[in-house]
Design an enzyme around this catalytic site. Sequence first.
Site, short mmCIF file in Angstrom:
data_model
loop_
_atom_site.label_atom_id
_atom_site.label_comp_id
_atom_site.label_asym_id
_atom_site.label_seq_id
_atom_site.Cartn_x
_atom_site.Cartn_y
_atom_site.Cartn_z
N CYS A 114 -13.17 -0.26 71.87
CA CYS A 114 -13.60 0.35 70.60
C CYS A 114 -15.08 0.09 70.29
CB CYS A 114 -12.73 -0.14 69.45
SG CYS A 114 -10.99 0.22 69.69
N HIS A 253 -16.22 0.42 62.54
CA HIS A 253 -15.15 0.95 63.39
C HIS A 253 -13.94 1.25 62.50
CE1 HIS A 253 -12.28 1.56 66.46
NE2 HIS A 253 -11.68 0.38 66.33
N ASN A 283 -7.21 5.45 64.42
CA ASN A 283 -8.15 4.72 65.26
C ASN A 283 -8.41 5.53 66.53
OD1 ASN A 283 -9.49 2.98 66.97
ND2 ASN A 283 -8.14 1.22 66.59
N1 COA Z 1 6.76 1.25 60.68
C1 COA Z 1 7.61 0.40 60.08
N2 COA Z 1 7.67 -0.91 60.35
C2 COA Z 1 6.82 -1.37 61.28
C3 COA Z 1 5.91 -0.53 61.96
C4 COA Z 1 5.91 0.83 61.63
N3 COA Z 1 5.08 1.70 62.20
N4 COA Z 1 5.20 -1.28 62.84
C5 COA Z 1 5.63 -2.54 62.71
N5 COA Z 1 6.62 -2.60 61.78
C6 COA Z 1 7.37 -3.76 61.34
C7 COA Z 1 7.37 -4.85 62.36
O1 COA Z 1 8.38 -4.60 63.32
C8 COA Z 1 7.68 -6.06 61.51
O2 COA Z 1 9.06 -6.10 61.26
P1 COA Z 1 9.87 -7.47 61.31
O3 COA Z 1 9.25 -8.33 60.26
O4 COA Z 1 11.26 -7.05 61.01
O5 COA Z 1 9.67 -7.99 62.69
C9 COA Z 1 7.01 -5.73 60.18
O6 COA Z 1 6.74 -4.33 60.19
C10 COA Z 1 5.73 -6.49 59.93
O7 COA Z 1 4.96 -6.42 61.10
P2 COA Z 1 3.56 -7.12 61.17
O8 COA Z 1 3.01 -6.96 62.53
O9 COA Z 1 3.65 -8.48 60.60
O10 COA Z 1 2.73 -6.22 60.13
P3 COA Z 1 1.23 -6.34 59.70
O11 COA Z 1 1.16 -6.46 58.23
O12 COA Z 1 0.47 -7.34 60.51
O13 COA Z 1 0.65 -4.91 60.06
C11 COA Z 1 -0.67 -3.83 61.76
C12 COA Z 1 0.67 -4.46 61.40
C13 COA Z 1 -0.64 -3.42 63.23
C14 COA Z 1 -0.89 -2.62 60.90
C15 COA Z 1 -1.80 -4.88 61.50
O14 COA Z 1 -1.48 -6.10 62.13
C16 COA Z 1 -3.12 -4.40 61.98
O15 COA Z 1 -3.68 -3.49 61.45
N6 COA Z 1 -3.69 -5.07 63.00
C17 COA Z 1 -4.92 -4.66 63.60
C18 COA Z 1 -4.64 -3.59 64.59
C19 COA Z 1 -5.87 -2.87 65.03
O16 COA Z 1 -6.56 -2.32 64.23
N7 COA Z 1 -6.11 -2.86 66.35
C20 COA Z 1 -7.19 -2.19 66.93
C21 COA Z 1 -8.45 -2.92 66.70
S1 COA Z 1 -9.70 -2.20 67.61
#
Ligand code: COA
Length: 327
Positions: A114, A253, A283
Amino acid sequence: MSRRASILATGSHVPARILSNEDLEKIVDTSDEWIVSRTGIKTRHISGPGEYTSVLASRAAANTLAAAGLAATEIDILIVATVSAEMTMPSCACLVQKELGAIKAFAFDINAACSGFIYGLSVAEKYILANPQLKVMVIGAETLSTRVNWQDRNTCVLFGDAAGAVLLGSSDQGDGIVAEKLFSDGTLYNLLYMDGAQSLNPALRNEEFEGSLIKMVGRDVFKYAVNAMENAVRAVLAQAGVAIDEVRLVVPHQANIRIINKLTQKLGVDPEKVYINVTKYGNTSAATIPLALDEANREGRLQSGDYVILCAFGGGFTWGATLIKWQ
Ligand code: COA
């Protein structure tokens, strides 16, 4: 006045097909409410048949050339930042060269995930400072829809397809790249990666192998992304002796609105000065910054002499920031 590498024109291209959160609800166990509250993303553009990364990249570059009033034959160097080219060899940049007819250019790809676009800007700048005659096209282009696991709700809701580009040349009017800082930390590679189609990949010999797909530990990536981009922006501003209040626009980004909001808060920058389009596109990896920059440019958000900060974070980990004085 010092000579700098300046952005002469911007351009972008996104595929026509739009995939909404409601569409995703039919593919995986998710909801519009979950996606919007965790990421800010409402829609993303997805490539159709034949809309390969090089095709999106070529269209973004053609739009940039049109904005600059330059012919493809005037490009000296063509750089594509991507992790989702349709071929490993030749480079995506060579395919773009063929498509555009940029016969004079030498062309190559950059892989910094990215952060690839700002790495590309850095390379372009060095060539231009060495030879002010050069015109360099830097493109960020991705079709991450071909690299996500559409069964994995943790990742498939986050990404989209797009391309953005800038044409750079030399300026002695004070505009251009003022300062930049790039970083990498390969020890953290396994928090965000994509298996490659390499001979070392034993999965390739497995009949069950379903491709080279994105894998991510979202929570960890989130924390690193905010801190890394904050530090990179502060480092660049300190290097240039510019205060955050003097910056007209921050183009971060576009991975997740919560990352952007947290960064905005930590930097103490007016949210009005932070460009956000992740809502529409998701993204798009190396394409987010040039796509956002082109939109901001076309919306008239940038005036001559304005300071613009670009900052990126991605797999590797790679990250960095670039301070530009707008032309
Ligand atoms: N829809 C519904 N539920 C979802 C889901 C979706 N699309 N994706 C994940 N979940 C669930 C998970 O399974 C988890 O369930 P569980 O508690 O029963 O296991 C729950 O939601 C919470 O997951 P978690 O990973 O703790 O959520 P979060 O608040 O951290 O949000 C992201 C997840 C991916 C949105 C967040 O971590 C994020 O934005 N990270 C950065 C990712 C990124 O930008 N990467 C690229 C950088 S270049």
